[in-house]
Design an enzyme around this catalytic site. Sequence first.
Site, PDB file in Angstrom:
ATOM      1  CE1 TYR A 144      -2.307   3.315   2.497  1.00  0.00           C
ATOM      2  CE2 TYR A 144      -3.682   2.561   0.685  1.00  0.00           C
ATOM      3  CZ  TYR A 144      -3.386   3.502   1.666  1.00  0.00           C
ATOM      4  OH  TYR A 144      -4.185   4.615   1.801  1.00  0.00           O
ATOM      5  CG  ASP A 239       6.050   3.760   0.388  1.00  0.00           C
ATOM      6  OD1 ASP A 239       4.847   3.551   0.103  1.00  0.00           O
ATOM      7  OD2 ASP A 239       6.390   4.533   1.305  1.00  0.00           O
ATOM      8  CE  LYS A 267       2.563   5.103   7.798  1.00  0.00           C
ATOM      9  NZ  LYS A 267       1.177   5.119   8.277  1.00  0.00           N
TER      10      LYS A 267
HETATM   11  P1  KE4 Z   1      -0.586   8.579   4.172  1.00  0.00           P
HETATM   12  O1  KE4 Z   1      -1.136   9.223   2.901  1.00  0.00           O
HETATM   13  O2  KE4 Z   1      -1.648   7.779   4.899  1.00  0.00           O
HETATM   14  O3  KE4 Z   1       0.130   9.581   5.078  1.00  0.00           O
HETATM   15  O4  KE4 Z   1       0.568   7.555   3.758  1.00  0.00           O
HETATM   16  C1  KE4 Z   1       0.264   6.561   2.809  1.00  0.00           C
HETATM   17  C2  KE4 Z   1       1.251   5.418   2.947  1.00  0.00           C
HETATM   18  C3  KE4 Z   1       2.274   5.298   2.034  1.00  0.00           C
HETATM   19  N1  KE4 Z   1       3.168   4.297   2.121  1.00  0.00           N
HETATM   20  C4  KE4 Z   1       3.113   3.381   3.132  1.00  0.00           C
HETATM   21  C5  KE4 Z   1       4.123   2.284   3.197  1.00  0.00           C
HETATM   22  C6  KE4 Z   1       2.084   3.469   4.104  1.00  0.00           C
HETATM   23  O5  KE4 Z   1       2.029   2.554   5.102  1.00  0.00           O
HETATM   24  C7  KE4 Z   1       1.135   4.506   4.022  1.00  0.00           C
HETATM   25  C8  KE4 Z   1       0.003   4.649   5.016  1.00  0.00           C
HETATM   26  N2  KE4 Z   1      -0.135   3.608   5.970  1.00  0.00           N
HETATM   27  C9  KE4 Z   1      -1.478   3.389   6.484  1.00  0.00           C
HETATM   28  C10 KE4 Z   1      -1.438   2.268   7.524  1.00  0.00           C
HETATM   29  N3  KE4 Z   1      -0.955   1.058   7.022  1.00  0.00           N
HETATM   30  C11 KE4 Z   1      -2.035   4.651   7.068  1.00  0.00           C
HETATM   31  C12 KE4 Z   1      -3.285   4.464   7.891  1.00  0.00           C
HETATM   32  C13 KE4 Z   1      -4.463   5.144   7.267  1.00  0.00           C
HETATM   33  O6  KE4 Z   1      -4.583   5.070   6.029  1.00  0.00           O
HETATM   34  O7  KE4 Z   1      -5.237   5.742   8.034  1.00  0.00           O
END
Ligand code: KE4
Length: 430
Positions: A144, A239, A267
């Site tokens: 993801y 990523d 994060k």
């Molecule tokens: P954000 O757009 O949510 O800040 O980041 C996206 C993203 C990109 N790459 C990786 C490896 C990620 O894990 C994420 C976001 N992670 C999720 C939880 N697995 C965020 C939680 C949510 O979507 O509320």
Amino acid sequence: MIREKSHAAVVRAKELMPGGVNSAARAFGAVGGEPIVIDRAEGAYLFDLDGNQYLDYIGSWGPMILGHRHPRVVAALTAAIERGTSYGAPTLAENELAELLIDAVASVEKVRLVNSGSEATMTAIRLARGYTGRDLIVKFAGNYHGHVDSLLVAAGSAAATLGAPDSQGVTTGAAKDTLIANYNDVGSISAIFAEHEERIAAVIFEPVVGNMGCVIPQHDFLAALRSLTREHGALLICDEVMTGFRVAYGGAQSLWPIDPDLTTLGKIAGGGMPLAALGGRGEIMDHILPAGKVFQAGTLSGNPIATAAGIATLRELQEHPPYERLEQLAARLAAGLQEAATEAGLPHTLARVGSMMTLFFHDQPVTDWDVAAQCDTQRYAQYFWGMMDRNVYLPCSQYEALFVSAAHTEDDIDRTVAAAKQTCQQIAQT
Ligand code: KE4
């Protein structure tokens, strides 16, 4: 456990916001029931509207490696707010955070600060296409990278959790240039390059997967990603939004030889505020507007409040590295969670890198999405609520990682293991 105020808040939230949440990942869709509405947090703990206290193993899905309300971060935010909240103009703090990110990640020579991991990966894809003049992107099933149209194909995290790995609204046009390979499967990525060769702009991957649960890369897989992309002139995008500053201060690429062309961070880099970054080799990054012709912009990018939290967090991690302690705490937790499941006779495997881990209800090690998809997600739901009712807040999906913070103590770990033993025994009797 009384959760009346949470319930009332969720009922109202559902009248105001789709599903009552502002991120699908928080909807508890895979575990049933309703989200807990949080009132405040401190250290390793969350407190809900009804005053229930929970040991927090989500940490805002990764950012809170120092624990909630770390004094240094609170002080930095308070000082920043005294000077204003957003100017839409360059600030020295952006230079300082950029220097910290560049110093931390060996492959990064320049960065562009953005507001979310999704923005970072979206920009990375656009940059790779602009830099190479090619269209095709390769991602891995179960990985993801945020809610980016071209990456919401066979996606993990909430997309997998809620059975929407290929989202409605993502047009054929948006997805047609996205190719899906199998994680940890050198044959699958080799076959894609054999077929598409010099039409591939980039490969994007999670160097430790968090979004189908924690999945560890096999080293021949990492080596193949670098050799195949280099051989065919495609960019390698690592990523590290989740793994950056988590599995090590320099991210997964400081643990293993990955040497990516571009890296996305987020994060922890924002210390819990909306901040992420795209970084990489200077000659590639200089293709981003206004230095180059790949458009990118953002009203709140590099915002003074977010950069203050990021700087404070990274400086604290630099000056008082928690990684040895996190390794001890996480190893203790992993051993205890496995012991609890084993004693109860529940088939399981556990994957861990540093302070991120997942207990899978599957009797086989989870190496890719095909195996992850076979996990007993109903049993995970029972486990989740059994732990929640024992004041332990775990990820609300089998396809997420849990995180230990520097604010957790040995006692917290031992109490978590005790709750796991009771929960697993309870599950085994159903
Ligand atoms: P954000 O757009 O949510 O800040 O980041 C996206 C993203 C990109 N790459 C990786 C490896 C990620 O894990 C994420 C976001 N992670 C999720 C939880 N697995 C965020 C939680 C949510 O979507 O509320």
